[in-house]
Every structure is written in structure tokens, then in C-alpha cells.
Scaffold this active site. Structure first.
Site, mmCIF file in Angstrom:
data_model
loop_
_atom_site.group_PDB
_atom_site.id
_atom_site.type_symbol
_atom_site.label_atom_id
_atom_site.label_comp_id
_atom_site.label_asym_id
_atom_site.label_seq_id
_atom_site.Cartn_x
_atom_site.Cartn_y
_atom_site.Cartn_z
ATOM 1 N N GLU A 126 0.826 -1.208 0.000
ATOM 2 C CA GLU A 126 0.000 0.000 0.000
ATOM 3 C C GLU A 126 0.861 1.260 0.000
ATOM 4 O O GLU A 126 0.505 2.266 -0.614
ATOM 5 C CB GLU A 126 -0.929 0.000 1.213
ATOM 6 C CG GLU A 126 -2.004 -1.068 1.181
ATOM 7 C CD GLU A 126 -1.528 -2.409 1.709
ATOM 8 O OE1 GLU A 126 -2.340 -3.343 1.763
ATOM 9 O OE2 GLU A 126 -0.326 -2.519 2.061
ATOM 10 N N ILE B 262 1.215 -6.188 -11.418
ATOM 11 C CA ILE B 262 1.454 -4.951 -12.154
ATOM 12 C C ILE B 262 2.910 -4.513 -12.069
ATOM 13 O O ILE B 262 3.496 -4.042 -13.054
ATOM 14 C CB ILE B 262 0.504 -3.842 -11.661
ATOM 15 C CG1 ILE B 262 -0.944 -4.212 -12.007
ATOM 16 C CG2 ILE B 262 0.863 -2.498 -12.269
ATOM 17 C CD1 ILE B 262 -1.982 -3.302 -11.387
#
Length: 442
Positions: A78, A356
């Protein structure tokens, strides 16, 4: 239902929700000693957990102040995703002061790189009423941004009471989490309803979050597409690749239970020739580094640990069967080094890791069947020809070994991976604009 009956039903629901939150708060208060003991225990392996423990209880150094742009990034993933959003918020509001909070040692360590003069870093307060009240009084944020899945009932209640708009950014909600959340609906729904804005990764996430009670939801995409790998780290990985006489297959962000399966499959299929591919394992959680090292040695494989090197891989590492990526902040190095990556979390029913970053580094990914935590990104990458899916870990090893033996095919997958990552950029700008609308004019 007539209006009076509807009103009574609404009042009964509200009363039950208050009782449920009170019960939740009481339970957290009772287990506070266990929570503090857990921090101390984790601090044995990661000393940062023992740093500033008073902040966890809402006791922060310095005089109270106001106007912070508060971003909460619980852990490493995060925090990395938040970097692009923080940069865009600074670009739109150059004078902003960032309050960055975390829940894990890896998040706090990585978050130090995001700070500028005048910014502040702290632990997120424990979610009991008195503790979160002290947090709000200390910092009086202008806006709060919680990354991905962080919904804390008392924290959101305190924010609403103090008039602090809170955004759930890069938000996702898997089908499994939605089912689990329904069992705690009386506690979680009022919290979700207090969010000023939800910026969801996908249409599916948005639908589930609306069903969970979010009043205002926008689909903005996945912030991880805006993560830019450090060019210095990419160059280091490419230099190591040139140094090695054989290709590297990486097992990226593996979870408990997967390494044993992987090592068994690797031992069954690997060649014993001098230029046979080398296996690089990078566990998801640093506290498991020693356990994974023991598994590799127990499998009869020669192992070298990244933490034991001073710079480039030493001569004995070049002769090893397995490398252990037991360092922090070097994922771009590992992805640039590898010819293919096996996606951790996808070979056991754990939901997978986000692919990703691998795509942005140009590393082809081979994933297993379990990618429900990042379903859309996985399907988009498959549709773009940027990743491969297989049925189990044996098939994954077989596919990766075939891929590194076919340079032309591997280069095609790498090029499509880079194109896939580039196509979906711009998420941070959209999110920063939406968050900026909740801030007072400057």
C-alpha cells in the site's frame, strides 16, 4: 412498509448498530494487552515494531496541529502504491503537509522515502474510541485517505464526528471479503456509510462496495499502474543478468505452503547441467526468510542469500541452485534479473499477488489458478498477452523453464508486459483530483 413502521425499523437498526460497535470496542479494549504483546513478539524479528508503541495508543509527541493531508498505507504494498498518489497531491497542492500512517514495520520503513520537510510519520492508532479520539485531536486532518481495504469502525466514526472527510482510495473488495463482511454487517456497514468517497479499482469492486454501504463510489483504476520502478534498481538487475551465465526464474512474493510445493516441483524438473536455470525465491513476508532458507537446504539445494552479499552476487552465489531474495525494496532488481516470474499466492487458494509491478519491469508472469484478489488485473494481462496462466505449480515450473529456453517468445511477452503497464497509467492523477475536491480551497 408504511412510514411509521419504516421509521421504527430504521431506529431499531441504528440502535443495534450502536450496540454492535460498543461490543466491538469492548472486545478490542479487553485484548489490548495481547495486541501489545504481539507487537513485542514481532519486534524480535523486526525491531521497528517496538518503536514509538505509545503512538499505537494515540499518544503522539509534539503539540496538536491541524490541516494535515492524512494518508494511511498499512503495509509495504500500500505504501508503494501511495507514492504516486502522494506525488500527484503535492503537484496539485504544493504547500500540503503529509501525515503518513502505517500498521506494519515494512510499511513504515518504506514510507520514510515519501516524506518531505514538514511532513510527519506515525503509527495508525488502535481502533478503540479513546485512542482514535486522541489521534483526531492531535492531528485534526483536513482529509483522510485510507488505502485499499482499511475500514476501521471507531476511526471512521471519530473522523465523521470531527468533520474529517475520509476517502477509501485504490479500494478493492473480493468476493470472499464481501462474504466475511456480511457476518459483521452491523459493525462494518455504518463505518462504510461514513466514507466521504470510495475510489474503486474496478467496476466489480465498486458494485461490491456499494452493496456494503458506500454512499459515493467512483471507478478510478489501480494505483499500482502508476508505480514507476527505480531506474537504478532496474539497471542493477540487468547488470546481474548479464553477469550470470544462465537464466533466472523468480518466484515472486510467495506465501507459506507455496515454497515447499515449488521446491519439490523444481527438483523434479530442473536440469543439473552447469547452465541450468537458477531459481530465485522472494517470500512475501520478511519474517519467513529463515523458514524458506531452511526449506531450500532441506531439499538438498545449494542456496545463497541476498542479505549475505556485498554488492553483486559473489562467486559462490553464481554456483548456487537457489537464491533467496531476503532484502527489502529490491523487487525491481529481481524482476529485471529474472526471465520469468511465478506469481506468489496464486498456486495455493490465497488470491494471488498483484502482477502490475512485474509488468512495469518487463518481466513475464506465469500465474496459477487463484488470482481472485486481483482478478481484473490478471484477466487484463492475459487478454493483452502479457502473462500466462497454468493449472498448478508443476505446470508453472514447466512453463517457466520452456519460456526461458525460448528467448524470442520471452522477449515478446516482456514487450507486451511493458505496453500493458503503460496503457493503464494516469490513475494517480484522477484520484488526486477527486480527493482535492474534498479539501478547502487554498
Amino acid at each position: 412498509m408504511n412510514p411509521d413502521a419504516k421509521s421504527r425499523a430504521g431506529a431499531a437498526t441504528a440502535a443495534w448498530q450502536q450496540v454492535a460497535r460498543a461490543g466491538y470496542s469492548t472486545l478490542l479494549a479487553l485484548i489490548t494487552p495481547l495486541y501489545l504483546l504481539r507487537l513485542r513478539w514481532r519486534g524480535r524479528a523486526e525491531p521497528l515494531y517496538r518503536h514509538a508503541v505509545a503512538e499505537r495508543l494515540g499518544r503522539y509527541a509534539g503539540a496538536p496541529s491541524a490541516g494535515w493531508v492524512w494518508v494511511h498505507a498499512v503495509s509495504l504494498g500500500e505504501t508503494r502504491a501511495a507514492a504516486a498518489l502522494v506525488d500527484e497531491l503535492r503537484a496539485q497542492r504544493p504547500g500540503m503537509r503529509l501525515l503518513l500512517t502505517h500498521g506494519t514495520a515494512t510499511g513504515r520503513e518504506a514510507g520514510q522515502a515519501l516524506l518531505r520537510e514538514g511532513d510527519r510519520q506515525a503509527w495508525l492508532p488502535y481502533d478503540t474510541p479513546g485512542v482514535v479520539l486522541r489521534f483526531m485531536r492531535q492531528f485534526q486532518p483536513a482529509v483522510g485517505v485510507l488505502m485499499e481495504t482499511e475500514v476501521w469502525p471507531n476511526l471512521l466514526h471519530a473522523a465523521a464526528t470531527h468533520g474529517v472527510p475520509v476517502v477509501l482510495a485504490n479500494a478493492r473488495l473480493s468476493e470472499k471479503s464481501q462474504r466475511q463482511g456480511r457476518r459483521l454487517d452491523a459493525v462494518l456497514r455504518p463505518a462504510v456509510e461514513q466514507l466521504a468517497l470510495v475510489l474503486a479499482q474496478t467496476e466489480t469492486d465498486a458494485r461490491r462496495l456499494r452493496e456494503a454501504g458506500a454512499p459515493r463510489v467512483q471507478v478510478s483504476g489501480n494505483l499500482k499502474f502508476d508505480m514507476t520502478p527505480d531506474p537504478t534498481l532496474l539497471d542493477r538487475g540487468r547488470a546481474w543478468r548479464a553477469l550470470l551465465p544462465r537464466p533466472v526464474v523468480m518466484a515472486a512474493a510467495t506465501r507459506e505452503g507455496e515454497e515447499a510445493m515449488l521446491l519439490a516441483a523444481w527438483s523434479r524438473q530442473r536440469s543439473t547441467s552447469a547452465n541450468a536455470p537458477l531459481l530465485l525465491i522472494v517470500p512475501r513476508h520478511p519474517q519467513r526468510f529463515d523458514d524458506v532458507a531452511a526449506l531450500a537446504v532441506g531439499a538438498g539445494l545449494r542456496m545463497s542469500r541476498r542479505s549475505g552479499w556485498n554488492g553483486a552476487p559473489p562467486q559462490d552465489a553464481l554456483a548456487a541452485d537457489v537464491w533467496l531474495g531476503d532484502s527489502m525494496g529490491e523487487m525491481p532488481v529481481y524482476y529485471a534479473l529474472a526471465r520469468a516470474a511465478l506469481l506468489g499466492g496464486s498456486f495455493a487458494p490465497l488470491g494471488g499477488q498483484n502482477l502490475i509491478e512485474a509488468a512495469a519491469c518487463g518481466c513475464p508472469v506465469v500465474m496459477g489458478p487463484h488470482t481472485f484478489n486481483f482478478a481484473e488485473a490478471a484477466e487484463l494481462s492475459l487478454a493483452a498477452g502479457a502473462a500466462l496462466r497454468v493449472g498448478d505449480v508443476d505446470d508453472a515450473v514447466r512453463e517457466a523453464l520452456a519460456l526461458v529456453g525460448d528467448e524470442r517468445r520471452a522477449e515478446g511477452l516482456a514487450a507486451r508486459s511493458l505496453a500493458f503497464a503503460a496503457e493503464h497509467r494516469g490513475v494517480a492523477r484522477r484520484m488526486a483530483q477527486a480527493i482535492g475536491e474534498l479539501l478547502p480551497a487554498t
